[in-house]
Design a protein around this motif. Sequence first.
Motif, PDB file in Angstrom:
ATOM      1  N   ALA A  89       0.808  -1.228   0.000  1.00  0.00           N
ATOM      2  CA  ALA A  89       0.000   0.000   0.000  1.00  0.00           C
ATOM      3  C   ALA A  89       0.846   1.286   0.000  1.00  0.00           C
ATOM      4  CB  ALA A  89      -0.965  -0.027   1.182  1.00  0.00           C
ATOM      5  N   PRO A  90       1.858   1.413   0.895  1.00  0.00           N
ATOM      6  CA  PRO A  90       2.635   2.653   0.864  1.00  0.00           C
ATOM      7  C   PRO A  90       3.442   2.808  -0.426  1.00  0.00           C
ATOM      8  CG  PRO A  90       3.582   1.074   2.418  1.00  0.00           C
ATOM      9  CD  PRO A  90       2.259   0.539   2.006  1.00  0.00           C
ATOM     10  N   TYR A  91       3.887   1.663  -0.958  1.00  0.00           N
ATOM     11  CA  TYR A  91       4.607   1.713  -2.238  1.00  0.00           C
ATOM     12  C   TYR A  91       3.681   2.236  -3.336  1.00  0.00           C
ATOM     13  CZ  TYR A  91       6.258   0.174  -6.752  1.00  0.00           C
ATOM     14  OH  TYR A  91       6.603   0.166  -8.075  1.00  0.00           O
ATOM     15  N   PHE A  92       2.469   1.682  -3.437  1.00  0.00           N
ATOM     16  CA  PHE A  92       1.532   2.115  -4.483  1.00  0.00           C
ATOM     17  C   PHE A  92       1.260   3.620  -4.384  1.00  0.00           C
ATOM     18  CE2 PHE A  92      -0.540  -2.359  -4.222  1.00  0.00           C
ATOM     19  CZ  PHE A  92       0.300  -2.854  -5.210  1.00  0.00           C
ATOM     20  N   HIS A 106       8.641  10.342  -0.507  1.00  0.00           N
ATOM     21  CA  HIS A 106       9.221   9.681   0.664  1.00  0.00           C
ATOM     22  C   HIS A 106       8.229   8.688   1.262  1.00  0.00           C
ATOM     23  CE1 HIS A 106      12.517  12.756   1.510  1.00  0.00           C
ATOM     24  NE2 HIS A 106      11.820  13.322   0.550  1.00  0.00           N
ATOM     25  N   VAL A 107       8.769   7.681   1.968  1.00  0.00           N
ATOM     26  CA  VAL A 107       7.915   6.786   2.765  1.00  0.00           C
ATOM     27  C   VAL A 107       8.514   6.709   4.174  1.00  0.00           C
ATOM     28  CG1 VAL A 107       7.037   4.433   3.057  1.00  0.00           C
ATOM     29  CG2 VAL A 107       7.275   5.374   0.754  1.00  0.00           C
ATOM     30  N   PHE A 108       7.686   6.977   5.188  1.00  0.00           N
ATOM     31  CA  PHE A 108       8.087   6.780   6.588  1.00  0.00           C
ATOM     32  C   PHE A 108       7.332   5.539   7.079  1.00  0.00           C
ATOM     33  CE2 PHE A 108      10.450  10.633   7.553  1.00  0.00           C
ATOM     34  CZ  PHE A 108      10.118  11.429   6.464  1.00  0.00           C
ATOM     35  N   CYS A 109       8.091   4.467   7.326  1.00  0.00           N
ATOM     36  CA  CYS A 109       7.443   3.187   7.652  1.00  0.00           C
ATOM     37  C   CYS A 109       8.164   2.536   8.838  1.00  0.00           C
ATOM     38  CB  CYS A 109       7.502   2.269   6.429  1.00  0.00           C
ATOM     39  SG  CYS A 109       9.179   1.996   5.856  1.00  0.00           S
ATOM     40  N   THR A 110       7.748   1.335   9.209  1.00  0.00           N
ATOM     41  CA  THR A 110       8.404   0.666  10.336  1.00  0.00           C
ATOM     42  C   THR A 110       9.783   0.147   9.887  1.00  0.00           C
ATOM     43  OG1 THR A 110       7.489  -1.513   9.844  1.00  0.00           O
ATOM     44  CG2 THR A 110       6.176  -0.085  11.274  1.00  0.00           C
ATOM     45  N   SER A 121      11.601  -0.314  -5.269  1.00  0.00           N
ATOM     46  CA  SER A 121      11.944   0.791  -6.169  1.00  0.00           C
ATOM     47  C   SER A 121      13.060   1.660  -5.594  1.00  0.00           C
ATOM     48  CB  SER A 121      10.712   1.664  -6.378  1.00  0.00           C
ATOM     49  OG  SER A 121      11.093   2.872  -6.979  1.00  0.00           O
ATOM     50  N   PRO A 122      14.054   1.956  -6.438  1.00  0.00           N
ATOM     51  CA  PRO A 122      15.094   2.898  -5.986  1.00  0.00           C
ATOM     52  C   PRO A 122      14.620   4.344  -6.068  1.00  0.00           C
ATOM     53  CG  PRO A 122      15.564   2.151  -8.217  1.00  0.00           C
ATOM     54  CD  PRO A 122      14.320   1.446  -7.785  1.00  0.00           C
ATOM     55  N   GLU A 123      13.430   4.577  -6.650  1.00  0.00           N
ATOM     56  CA  GLU A 123      12.950   5.959  -6.817  1.00  0.00           C
ATOM     57  C   GLU A 123      12.484   6.550  -5.495  1.00  0.00           C
ATOM     58  OE1 GLU A 123      13.172   6.996  -9.851  1.00  0.00           O
ATOM     59  OE2 GLU A 123      13.146   5.135 -11.018  1.00  0.00           O
ATOM     60  N   LEU A 124      12.077   5.690  -4.568  1.00  0.00           N
ATOM     61  CA  LEU A 124      11.491   6.186  -3.323  1.00  0.00           C
ATOM     62  C   LEU A 124      12.556   6.407  -2.263  1.00  0.00           C
ATOM     63  CD1 LEU A 124       8.382   3.810  -3.144  1.00  0.00           C
ATOM     64  CD2 LEU A 124       8.544   6.104  -4.153  1.00  0.00           C
ATOM     65  N   ILE A 125      12.318   7.427  -1.437  1.00  0.00           N
ATOM     66  CA  ILE A 125      13.223   7.691  -0.306  1.00  0.00           C
ATOM     67  C   ILE A 125      12.528   7.098   0.928  1.00  0.00           C
ATOM     68  CG2 ILE A 125      14.331   9.511   1.048  1.00  0.00           C
ATOM     69  CD1 ILE A 125      13.898  11.233  -1.643  1.00  0.00           C
ATOM     70  N   VAL A 126      13.122   6.052   1.467  1.00  0.00           N
ATOM     71  CA  VAL A 126      12.418   5.275   2.500  1.00  0.00           C
ATOM     72  C   VAL A 126      13.108   5.462   3.867  1.00  0.00           C
ATOM     73  CG1 VAL A 126      11.607   2.980   3.149  1.00  0.00           C
ATOM     74  CG2 VAL A 126      11.760   3.596   0.733  1.00  0.00           C
ATOM     75  N   HIS A 127      12.316   5.874   4.857  1.00  0.00           N
ATOM     76  CA  HIS A 127      12.835   6.153   6.199  1.00  0.00           C
ATOM     77  C   HIS A 127      12.345   5.078   7.175  1.00  0.00           C
ATOM     78  CE1 HIS A 127      13.684  10.420   4.945  1.00  0.00           C
ATOM     79  NE2 HIS A 127      12.662  10.164   4.150  1.00  0.00           N
ATOM     80  N   PRO A 128      13.238   4.237   7.678  1.00  0.00           N
ATOM     81  CA  PRO A 128      12.798   3.190   8.625  1.00  0.00           C
ATOM     82  C   PRO A 128      12.714   3.752  10.038  1.00  0.00           C
ATOM     83  CG  PRO A 128      15.078   2.829   7.876  1.00  0.00           C
ATOM     84  CD  PRO A 128      14.668   4.168   7.394  1.00  0.00           C
ATOM     85  N   VAL A 129      11.649   4.490  10.354  1.00  0.00           N
ATOM     86  CA  VAL A 129      11.620   5.204  11.641  1.00  0.00           C
ATOM     87  C   VAL A 129      10.523   4.739  12.596  1.00  0.00           C
ATOM     88  CG1 VAL A 129      12.669   7.307  10.720  1.00  0.00           C
ATOM     89  CG2 VAL A 129      10.203   7.089  10.687  1.00  0.00           C
ATOM     90  N   LEU A 130       9.431   4.170  12.087  1.00  0.00           N
ATOM     91  CA  LEU A 130       8.318   3.826  12.979  1.00  0.00           C
ATOM     92  C   LEU A 130       8.579   2.484  13.659  1.00  0.00           C
ATOM     93  CD1 LEU A 130       5.307   4.782  10.645  1.00  0.00           C
ATOM     94  CD2 LEU A 130       6.419   6.203  12.378  1.00  0.00           C
TER      95      LEU A 130
END
Length: 367
Positions: A89-92, A106-110, A121-130
């Motif tokens: 879902a967050p990717y979509f 950006h995506v802020f996820c667990t 995808s390398p296009e997204l900036i993903v933050h492993p913070v939650l």
Amino acid sequence: MRDGMNSRILLDAAKSCILASSPVFRRQQFLIRCVGGSTDQRDMQALRSLEVDSQSIIRAITPALDPTRHKGQAGNIAVIGGCREYTGAPYFSAISALKIGADLSHVFCTTDAAPVIKSYSPELIVHPVLEESYNVGEEHKSSIASKVLAEVDKWLERFDCLVVGPGLGRDPFLLDCVSEIMRHARQSNIPIVIDGDGLFLVTNNLELVSGYALAVLTPNVNEYKRLVQKVLSSEVNDIDAPQQLLSLAKQIGGVTILRKGNSDLISDGDTVKSVSVYGSPRRCGGQGDILSGSVAVFLSWARQHILAADSNSNIRFKNPTVLGCIAGSAILRKAASLAFSNKKRSTVTGDIIECLGKSLEDISPAS
Ligand SMILES: NC(=O)C1=CN([C@@H]2O[C@H](COP(=O)(O)OP(=O)(O)OC[C@H]3O[C@@H](n4cnc5c(N)ncnc54)[C@H](OP(=O)(O)O)[C@@H]3O)[C@@H](O)[C@H]2O)[C@@H](O)CC1
Ligand SMILES: Nc1ncnc2c1ncn2[C@@H]1O[C@H](COP(=O)(O)OP(=O)(O)OP(=O)(O)O)[C@@H](O)[C@H]1O
Ligand SMILES: [Mg+2]
């Protein structure tokens, strides 16, 4: 003879029942009551008046690809979502924002979900913070919550819009942290699109969005039912659907609500609009996630368009959240229709995402 009459009466009664239960008939009846008249012409005018010219709106708010603009000016979107169960879902949502034309997503996820989402995808900036409760000892909850908020705060001011909820899950500790993120975003006047589990959170904590004009709620059938029960203490009324949506948006202090369905209905408590652009008969999961990412981008563009001093806009209403919903809904539905014409029953969410570019290009060409 008498038997013949009885069967005719029964047949007429059956026809009336079928007609009365038809959604089109019931909507017409609602509009007849709304316009306070009874002539066919007025009824038809009222019916048509809900449907909006989404193409003109899309053309008006989509920014030109101007070589003087720099990275970020076409939109910097952040999705807050993605947990152990849900990574799609967050990717979509985030990739749809990029495919429509945002510069950064950006995506802020667990911490668990992040490597998975990065691998899509390398296009997204993903933050492993939650963090979810199962990963956090009771004694560490307060310090971890502060850390989560500090991590998100570093970025918050740069975002044009947040999407809260796709694949977020319902862990209470995680939802407490997300509530705090929403409070900060609201203080900074950042628009927030709330979907999926974000709606579960908001329905149980209405003060998070109540009175915030830059909040957009995008409920599906279940999420809408929960919202109506909580806010209006009643059941969903399909006969007076536009009126009920209007009351709901007004009751939550003028937030914008996009009620997803066969036609998408949109209200900010002042007005109700409908988008019925032909979509797809496939109901594969994930289309609502595309919608949330799309609405986020168009909302940001509509806001820029309205704020631009030299805007010679010919669009009639000026609420950027309503404009964003109309444009996002129309583009998603058109993309779904394009994908379905190619893939038929095998259409999946990824196929629809691949059609977002053409869906927008057909309406607002890049050059
Ligand atoms: N590929 C992906 O990763 C996709 C992931 N997706 C993500 O899935 C999440 C849920 O969204 P959805 O659309 O399934 O929610 P919806 O229709 O309200 O619920 C259906 C039924 O399930 C139940 N239920 C749900 N969560 C529950 C929980 N934690 N614990 C217990 N029950 C729960 C719910 O129960 P109820 O709320 O009625 O009590 C209802 O009966 C959301 O994060 C979304 O973004 C989607 O976007 C699709 C693509
Ligand atoms: N019956 C329908 N006919 C045509 N289009 C529909 C119908 N129902 C929903 N849609 C379209 O699909 C989009 C997603 O709506 P849906 O109700 O599937 O959301 P959702 O359940 O939140 O999706 P997700 O699986 O991403 O969580 C809506 O914007 C709407 O345009
Ligand atoms: Mg959904």
